[in-house]
Scaffold this active site. Structure first.
Site, PDB file in Angstrom:
ATOM      1  N   HIS A 102     -14.748 -30.612 -33.268  1.00  0.00           N
ATOM      2  CA  HIS A 102     -14.637 -29.745 -34.324  1.00  0.00           C
ATOM      3  C   HIS A 102     -16.095 -29.236 -34.840  1.00  0.00           C
ATOM      4  O   HIS A 102     -16.866 -30.365 -35.009  1.00  0.00           O
ATOM      5  CB  HIS A 102     -14.129 -29.931 -35.531  1.00  0.00           C
ATOM      6  CG  HIS A 102     -12.363 -30.011 -35.460  1.00  0.00           C
ATOM      7  ND1 HIS A 102     -11.632 -30.233 -36.411  1.00  0.00           N
ATOM      8  CD2 HIS A 102     -11.727 -29.591 -34.418  1.00  0.00           C
ATOM      9  CE1 HIS A 102     -10.347 -30.060 -35.864  1.00  0.00           C
ATOM     10  NE2 HIS A 102     -10.184 -29.879 -34.695  1.00  0.00           N
ATOM     11  N   TYR A 119      -9.742 -27.257 -45.956  1.00  0.00           N
ATOM     12  CA  TYR A 119      -9.447 -27.956 -47.264  1.00  0.00           C
ATOM     13  C   TYR A 119      -9.255 -26.882 -48.519  1.00  0.00           C
ATOM     14  O   TYR A 119     -10.173 -25.992 -48.271  1.00  0.00           O
ATOM     15  CB  TYR A 119     -10.831 -28.733 -47.370  1.00  0.00           C
ATOM     16  CG  TYR A 119     -10.916 -30.113 -46.677  1.00  0.00           C
ATOM     17  CD1 TYR A 119     -10.610 -31.295 -46.853  1.00  0.00           C
ATOM     18  CD2 TYR A 119     -11.545 -29.674 -45.559  1.00  0.00           C
ATOM     19  CE1 TYR A 119     -10.808 -32.205 -46.305  1.00  0.00           C
ATOM     20  CE2 TYR A 119     -11.729 -30.915 -44.679  1.00  0.00           C
ATOM     21  CZ  TYR A 119     -11.477 -32.182 -45.002  1.00  0.00           C
ATOM     22  OH  TYR A 119     -11.645 -33.468 -44.297  1.00  0.00           O
ATOM     23  N   PRO A 173      -9.003 -40.198 -48.939  1.00  0.00           N
ATOM     24  CA  PRO A 173      -9.085 -39.627 -47.340  1.00  0.00           C
ATOM     25  C   PRO A 173      -9.672 -38.254 -47.439  1.00  0.00           C
ATOM     26  O   PRO A 173     -10.129 -37.674 -46.355  1.00  0.00           O
ATOM     27  CB  PRO A 173      -7.723 -39.578 -47.185  1.00  0.00           C
ATOM     28  CG  PRO A 173      -6.967 -39.503 -48.346  1.00  0.00           C
ATOM     29  CD  PRO A 173      -7.717 -40.358 -49.173  1.00  0.00           C
ATOM     30  N   LYS A 184     -13.674 -40.659 -44.458  1.00  0.00           N
ATOM     31  CA  LYS A 184     -14.624 -41.793 -44.279  1.00  0.00           C
ATOM     32  C   LYS A 184     -13.972 -43.047 -43.993  1.00  0.00           C
ATOM     33  O   LYS A 184     -14.709 -43.873 -43.498  1.00  0.00           O
ATOM     34  CB  LYS A 184     -15.338 -41.830 -45.549  1.00  0.00           C
ATOM     35  CG  LYS A 184     -16.462 -40.807 -45.744  1.00  0.00           C
ATOM     36  CD  LYS A 184     -17.534 -40.550 -44.504  1.00  0.00           C
ATOM     37  CE  LYS A 184     -18.165 -39.194 -44.617  1.00  0.00           C
ATOM     38  NZ  LYS A 184     -18.577 -38.770 -43.208  1.00  0.00           N
ATOM     39  N   TYR A 194     -20.547 -34.982 -44.217  1.00  0.00           N
ATOM     40  CA  TYR A 194     -19.106 -35.194 -43.391  1.00  0.00           C
ATOM     41  C   TYR A 194     -19.334 -35.536 -42.108  1.00  0.00           C
ATOM     42  O   TYR A 194     -18.276 -36.219 -41.572  1.00  0.00           O
ATOM     43  CB  TYR A 194     -18.760 -33.741 -43.479  1.00  0.00           C
ATOM     44  CG  TYR A 194     -17.215 -33.371 -42.973  1.00  0.00           C
ATOM     45  CD1 TYR A 194     -16.119 -33.758 -44.095  1.00  0.00           C
ATOM     46  CD2 TYR A 194     -16.875 -33.196 -41.763  1.00  0.00           C
ATOM     47  CE1 TYR A 194     -14.899 -33.527 -43.778  1.00  0.00           C
ATOM     48  CE2 TYR A 194     -15.360 -33.209 -41.311  1.00  0.00           C
ATOM     49  CZ  TYR A 194     -14.403 -33.253 -42.225  1.00  0.00           C
ATOM     50  OH  TYR A 194     -13.089 -33.057 -42.000  1.00  0.00           O
TER      51      TYR A 194
END
Length: 394
Positions: free
Chosen positions: A72, A201, A293, A297, A385
């Site tokens: 991704h 998200y 979550p 991480k 991220y």
């Protein structure tokens, strides 16, 4: 019995540590209180940072990850019914993440250990650690009705939040920092194609949601629910309807529903233990820290713990140096707190907090407005991220 390193816990942390030590010629025995089948049945997320992917390659178990993992280069933030892509690759100079389930990571490590004929004791009961503040630590346990004592040089506590290792430390020698969030993630796993090729998200008036995936044919979806919710109150139909209500129109049109393979509610917490070393016992992974979550991480912080700990053990046996062991806790905690901060911040940004009142919603509005219209703001999200470099700030 005797070994150099006794590893408590056969999750990804313990198995990865065992594999790295084996590659370096360091003896290790793994002791796990659950069965191998149970360990593989645990459903966990799986967004791997480059550091984690590199470590799996170093351990010799990265082949299937590269074949089946989904690379991704970004993810979407859905807010006010608009999709905003965070272009990880562009914002970080080419860095990406790999979507590869934690269950698959565990399977690869487990198979590699079995193929090498390395000692592992599953379904062990009455596991206890002894004399870890001395030069002669040991682990006792019962396996298949026989009581064993394993003498060792060091103990690696990779046995998770509820494990015996952290619980065995005298309370005066340890500090614990914790925040428990007033909601959980209700997750559903289904053999349906993902709604989108990357993660979405979602910050919606009905609460947070996440559209995730395990493969091109298996999807994982989550919706925010109060901690008081019970999974048995959620039929598949109710879940799909609630997810639809939190999506934008293109995602609703693309959503393919089907029977659930698994449904569960995961509570969210931030938790850190200090220090991570107690004499000759070291904590790694969930035994020492838990993150919400939201920032993906958990597994990645565990992997960086293992990287530092394996290097310290290898240095001790190859160079007779204790420098890595002495610096392990401080080095890990520096990285852990950065991951905790990002996970806390991202959780605050994307979830509903009704108990905090209208002011929190206004803070979220202002923060998202800034982030999504600022190159610097988006870069902050992207850099955290994909994972900050191991030497960041050093």
């Amino acid at each position: 019995m005797r070994t150099q390193v006794a590893i408590i816990g056969a999750g990804p942390s313990g198995l990865l540590l065992g594999q790295l030590l084996h590659k370096a010629g360091v003896d290790a025995v793994i002791i796990e209180r659950q069965s191998a089948e149970y360990v593989l049945s645990r459903i966990r997320a799986g967004i791997l940072e480059q550091v984690t992917a590199d470590l799996l390659d170093e351990a010799g178990v990265g082949e299937r990850m590269h074949q089946e993992g989904l690379v991704h280069g970004g993810f979407d933030l859905l807010w006010h019914n608009q999709r905003n892509r965070i272009d990880l690759e562009r914002l970080t100079g080419g860095k990406k993440v790999i979507c590869y389930g934690q269950t698959e990571v565990t399977r690869d490590l487990m198979e590699a250990r079995q193929a090498a004929g390395l000692p592992s004791y599953y379904s062990a009961s009455e596991v206890a650690v002894h004399d870890f503040d001395s030069a002669r630590p040991s682990v006792s346990f019962v396996h298949e009705g026989v009581r064993h004592t394993l003498e060792c040089d060091f103990i690696a506590g990779c046995d998770g939040f509820h494990g015996v290792c952290r619980a065995s430390v005298p309370r005066a020698a340890i500090r614990e920092f914790e925040r428990v969030y007033p909601f959980g993630w209700l997750g559903l796993l289904s053999d349906t194609p993902p709604v989108h090729h990357e993660l979405i998200y979602i910050n919606s008036p009905r609460g947070f949601a996440l559209c995730s995936q395990r493969s091109l044919t298996r999807s994982r979806y989550y919706v925010q629910v109060p901690l008081s919710e019970k999974v048995e109150n959620w039929s598949d139909e109710r879940f799909w309807n609630e997810l639809r209500a939190r999506l934008d129109e293109p995602a609703r049109e693309s959503l393919v529903t089907g029977p659930s393979l698994e449904k569960s509610i995961a509570p969210l917490r931030s938790f850190v233990t200090e220090p991570l070393r107690f004499g000759r016992m070291f904590l790694a992974g969930d035994a020492g820290h838990i993150v919400p979550p939201t920032g993906a991480k958990g597994l990645n912080l565990a992997a960086s713990d293992v990287k530092y700990l394996s290097a310290a053990f290898i240095e001790y046996y190859s160079e007779h140096s204790e420098a890595g062991l002495d610096g392990y806790s401080a080095r890990c905690l520096k990285r852990i707190w950065r991951g905790e901060r990002f996970s806390w911040w991202f959780t605050q940004l994307m979830h509903e907090f009704p108990e905090q009142g209208e002011i929190h919603a206004r803070f979220q509005e202002a923060e998202l407005e800034y982030l999504l219209h600022s190159e610097a703001g988006q870069r902050t999200i992207a850099e955290n991220y994909v994972g900050l470099p191991l030497d960041f700030g050093s």
